[in-house]
Design an enzyme around this catalytic site. Structure first.
Site, mmCIF file in Angstrom:
data_model
loop_
_atom_site.group_PDB
_atom_site.id
_atom_site.type_symbol
_atom_site.label_atom_id
_atom_site.label_comp_id
_atom_site.label_asym_id
_atom_site.label_seq_id
_atom_site.Cartn_x
_atom_site.Cartn_y
_atom_site.Cartn_z
ATOM 1 N N CYS A 132 0.875 -1.176 0.000
ATOM 2 C CA CYS A 132 0.000 0.000 0.000
ATOM 3 C C CYS A 132 0.910 1.223 0.000
ATOM 4 O O CYS A 132 1.243 1.764 1.056
ATOM 5 C CB CYS A 132 -0.931 -0.003 1.209
ATOM 6 S SG CYS A 132 -1.984 -1.471 1.325
ATOM 7 N N ALA B 35 0.819 4.391 -1.796
ATOM 8 C CA ALA B 35 0.471 5.801 -2.004
ATOM 9 C C ALA B 35 0.575 6.574 -0.685
ATOM 10 O O ALA B 35 0.233 6.036 0.378
ATOM 11 C CB ALA B 35 -0.937 5.906 -2.580
ATOM 12 N N ASP C 156 -0.757 -0.059 -5.172
ATOM 13 C CA ASP C 156 -1.834 0.592 -4.430
ATOM 14 C C ASP C 156 -3.146 0.276 -5.132
ATOM 15 O O ASP C 156 -3.230 0.288 -6.370
ATOM 16 C CB ASP C 156 -1.630 2.101 -4.361
ATOM 17 C CG ASP C 156 -2.492 2.738 -3.281
ATOM 18 O OD1 ASP C 156 -2.032 2.788 -2.125
ATOM 19 O OD2 ASP C 156 -3.622 3.169 -3.593
ATOM 20 N N ASP D 211 1.651 -0.979 4.931
ATOM 21 C CA ASP D 211 1.083 0.148 5.681
ATOM 22 C C ASP D 211 -0.419 0.096 5.455
ATOM 23 O O ASP D 211 -0.961 0.728 4.550
ATOM 24 C CB ASP D 211 1.680 1.460 5.186
ATOM 25 C CG ASP D 211 1.202 2.654 5.995
ATOM 26 O OD1 ASP D 211 0.540 2.435 7.026
ATOM 27 O OD2 ASP D 211 1.475 3.797 5.594
ATOM 28 N N CYS E 190 -1.456 3.699 11.246
ATOM 29 C CA CYS E 190 -1.470 4.984 11.954
ATOM 30 C C CYS E 190 -2.675 5.028 12.885
ATOM 31 O O CYS E 190 -3.421 6.010 12.915
ATOM 32 C CB CYS E 190 -1.501 6.153 10.975
ATOM 33 S SG CYS E 190 -2.848 6.079 9.774
#
Length: 651
Positions: free
Chosen positions: A373, A375, A397, A441, A498
């Protein structure tokens, strides 16, 4: 010629003008009778010596009187000098030759003269030497006592104003002042203790209902939040009678939601995650993280880049000892996204927490690496710079529009070893395998970057967390399958989000440990908080302690979770090697159900149909699963040449 004046008739001239003005300030000490000694007039030198002796005598008398008054205050009476005819005897006066003075004038002085001399002692002290002043200080200390504190200085000032009082009266006045101060201090302490013992009272139902119909008073809310947290810190001694801990927690949750503008579900999740530092975490989410940039080592060095930006009016510093390419920008006179250095690809504006997954991945030169992933390309360009444009880097992506940003950054940063594609990562293992390292990610709810996206406070629910968790599990299993356990230099998978929620981090890793032959290895990062092994009702694998968490209020970085896995074997435990439809694509239907209970395997019919069409079997097919015409000859494996026929490829 004039007449010569007879010198015998000349009158003697008096003292000059200066002489008449100069007066001895000490002459008042001597009386007329004392200007002569044994019938002879004293010279100037003898008068001076006589004055000095009289001053010393008066000081000695003063010390004696003060010592006697000290004994009177303490209740002890010393033997005073004997009196004759109602008059106190004085010590004999020593003359210049050291013998006793037989002068009747000094022996027959009245008590009135003694008192006058004592009253004038303060003016006489100005004539004495510095040593005499020191003696006076010592004498005052002896009188007030060795245990007196610094507050006695004020009493000494009062004594200077009350010189007419006797020493006993002065001591009594000092004692009264001291008792008054002690009384005031005790009353103040009593008032402080009473204020501290007051218990916080929760608002009643009517007050809560009244507050709900009007705009909240932030000052009152903030004070009530602080009071409730103090009560919860010592609940046994500070709680209100008849109130339980859930009552206080409920009110605290309501006030925090009103003060920081969170929905009830998000606030409850954060209170469970940060029970002791919830206020610090919420305050950190209200402040933007520092602006950081990453140096592109393919084109420049950090020292040269920093010097160039400083010359343009940028105030910056190294981000920390843990990074050799990061710079934190405090303020800038020019836009960071429009400088010549930025356009030339010397740096990239990137969050400091985004450096950490690539550092944990530790890519090596001449390896084959997958960024599942990728981008907008910040981590991809970082990997390429560490590989020094060698080997093969695949940037994938699922969103084709976001993949365009990856292409733009790769061109600007001077990366030439990367292939960009747009596929659903959940089925990427059917397209290519054998990667040395894989970075995932994963998409998440963004609970670690609330400062960038405040809408997360109110628009996230339980269903959103469950959906993200199911997608993340599928992506992680696919990333593990893409990695090769036989790699001589790698075989590592780095998973990061995140987000700070348990459902998107430890829960996903614990699921992957049960479904694939992988183990958790140290990330290589020397800071951060260890991952959870036990959290409320959840019990995870003990090795999850090796994972790392980063919080805004602790590290001044975006909330991040990083886990590094090592693939042990390419075999799938419990199933045949040919079965790969174990990836969960299902999404929970009920909010209370877990993703494990609702995940359904892909039907074999869909697999056969997709194999006939020459495309991977995805449950949710999107238009983004297409290859550009320029990617017809793309090769994803090292020695083996494979061609991929996507849905949009021309045969």
């Amino acid at each position: 010629m004039g007449r010569i004046k007879d010198p015998s008739e000349r009158t003697k001239s008096g003292p000059g003008k200066r002489t008449r003005k100069q007066k001895d300030p000490k002459c008042k000490i001597l009386k007329d009778e004392e200007t002569s000694f044994k019938g002879k007039k004293l010279g100037g030198h003898m008068k001076k010596r006589l004055r000095q002796r009289m001053v010393k005598e008066q000081e000695a008398k003063k010390k004696q009187m003060l010592a006697q008054s000290k004994d009177v205050v303490k209740g002890k009476k010393k033997n005073l000098p004997e009196k004759e005819n109602g008059k106190r005897q004085k010590k004999p006066f020593l003359g210049s030759d050291g013998d006793e003075d037989d002068s009747d004038d000094s022996d027959n002085q009245d008590d009135d003269d003694v008192e006058m001399e004592e009253m004038n002692s303060d003016s006489d002290d100005k004539i004495t030497d510095n040593d005499d002043d020191d003696d006076d200080d010592k004498m005052k200390d002896d009188f007030t006592g060795a245990d007196d504190d610094s507050s006695d200085d004020d009493d000494d000032d009062d004594d200077d104003d009350d010189d007419d009082l006797l020493p006993v009266e002065k001591a009594a006045k000092k004692l009264a002042n001291r008792q008054k101060k002690e009384t005031d201090a005790s009353e103040k302490e009593l008032q402080t203790n009473i204020a501290n013992t007051e218990k916080f009272v929760l608002p009643s139902g009517q007050e809560i209902e009244k507050d709900s119909h009007q705009a909240p008073d932030l000052t009152i809310l903030n004070q009530r939040i602080a009071d409730i947290m103090d009560v919860l810190g010592d609940f046994k001694n500070r709680r209100e009678e008849g109130k339980s801990r859930p009552d206080y927690v409920k009110q605290l949750k309501t006030d925090l939601c009103s003060y920081y503008n969170y929905n009830d579900y998000m606030m409850g999740k954060f209170m469970n995650l940060f029970p002791l530092e919830i206020k610090e975490f919420l305050e950190a989410n209200e402040v933007q993280r520092p602006v950081t940039i990453r140096t592109n080592t393919l084109k420049t060095r950090r020292r040269d880049l920093a010097q160039s930006l400083i010359n343009r009016g940028v105030n910056l510093d190294p981000i920390g000892k843990w990074s050799k390419v990061g710079l934190v920008v405090y303020d800038s006179q020019v836009p960071l996204g429009a400088t010549p250095e930025y356009l030339a690809g010397h740096y990239l504006i990137q969050g400091g927490a985004s450096f950490l997954p690539v550092m944990a991945l530790a890519p090596q030169e001449n390896e084959k690496i997958l960024d599942m992933c990728s981008a907008p390309g910040g981590k991809t360009t970082h990997i390429a710079s560490l590989m020094r444009n060698t080997g093969l880097l695949v940037a994938n992506d699922a969103n084709a529009d976001r993949a365009k940003a990856v292409v733009g950054n790769l061109h600007r940063m001077g990366v030439i070893n990367t292939v960009v594609c747009s596929y659903d990562g959940r089925g990427f293992h059917e397209l290519s395998k054998g990667f040395d390292r894989v970075l995932l990610d994963a998409p998440c709810t963004g609970t670690g970057v609330i400062s960038k996206d405040p809408e997360v406070k109110v628009n996230k629910t339980h269903d959103d967390f469950m959906k993200c968790s199911a997608i993340q599990k599928a992506l992680l299993l696919s990333a593990i399958d893409c990695c090769s356990a036989k790699s001589k230099t790698g075989g590592y998978i780095v998973y990061c989000t995140c987000s700070v929620s348990i459902e998107e981090n430890e829960w996903v890793i614990d699921y992957a440990l049960k479904k694939r032959n992988v183990k958790i290895v140290p990330t290589g990062l020397d800071f951060g908080v260890d991952g959870f092994v036990n959290f409320r009702q959840h019990r995870f694998h003990p090795s999850l302690k090796l994972t790392k968490r980063f919080y805004p209020h602790t590290h001044n970085l975006d909330g991040f979770f990083i886990c590094k896995l090592k693939k042990i074997s390419d075999k799938i435990p419990g199933d045949a090697a040919s079965k790969v439809e174990d990836i969960p694509f299902g999404i929970p239907d009920e909010p209370g159900a877990t993703s494990d209970e609702k995940e359904q395997p892909q039907k074999s019919a869909n697999k056969r149909n997709s194999a006939k069409k020459g495309q991977p079997h995805f449950k949710n097919k999107t238009k983004s699963n297409k290859f550009n015409k320029s990617n017809k000859s793309s090769k994803f494996s090292g020695n083996k040449k494979q061609s991929y026929q996507g849905k949009g490829r021309n045969k």
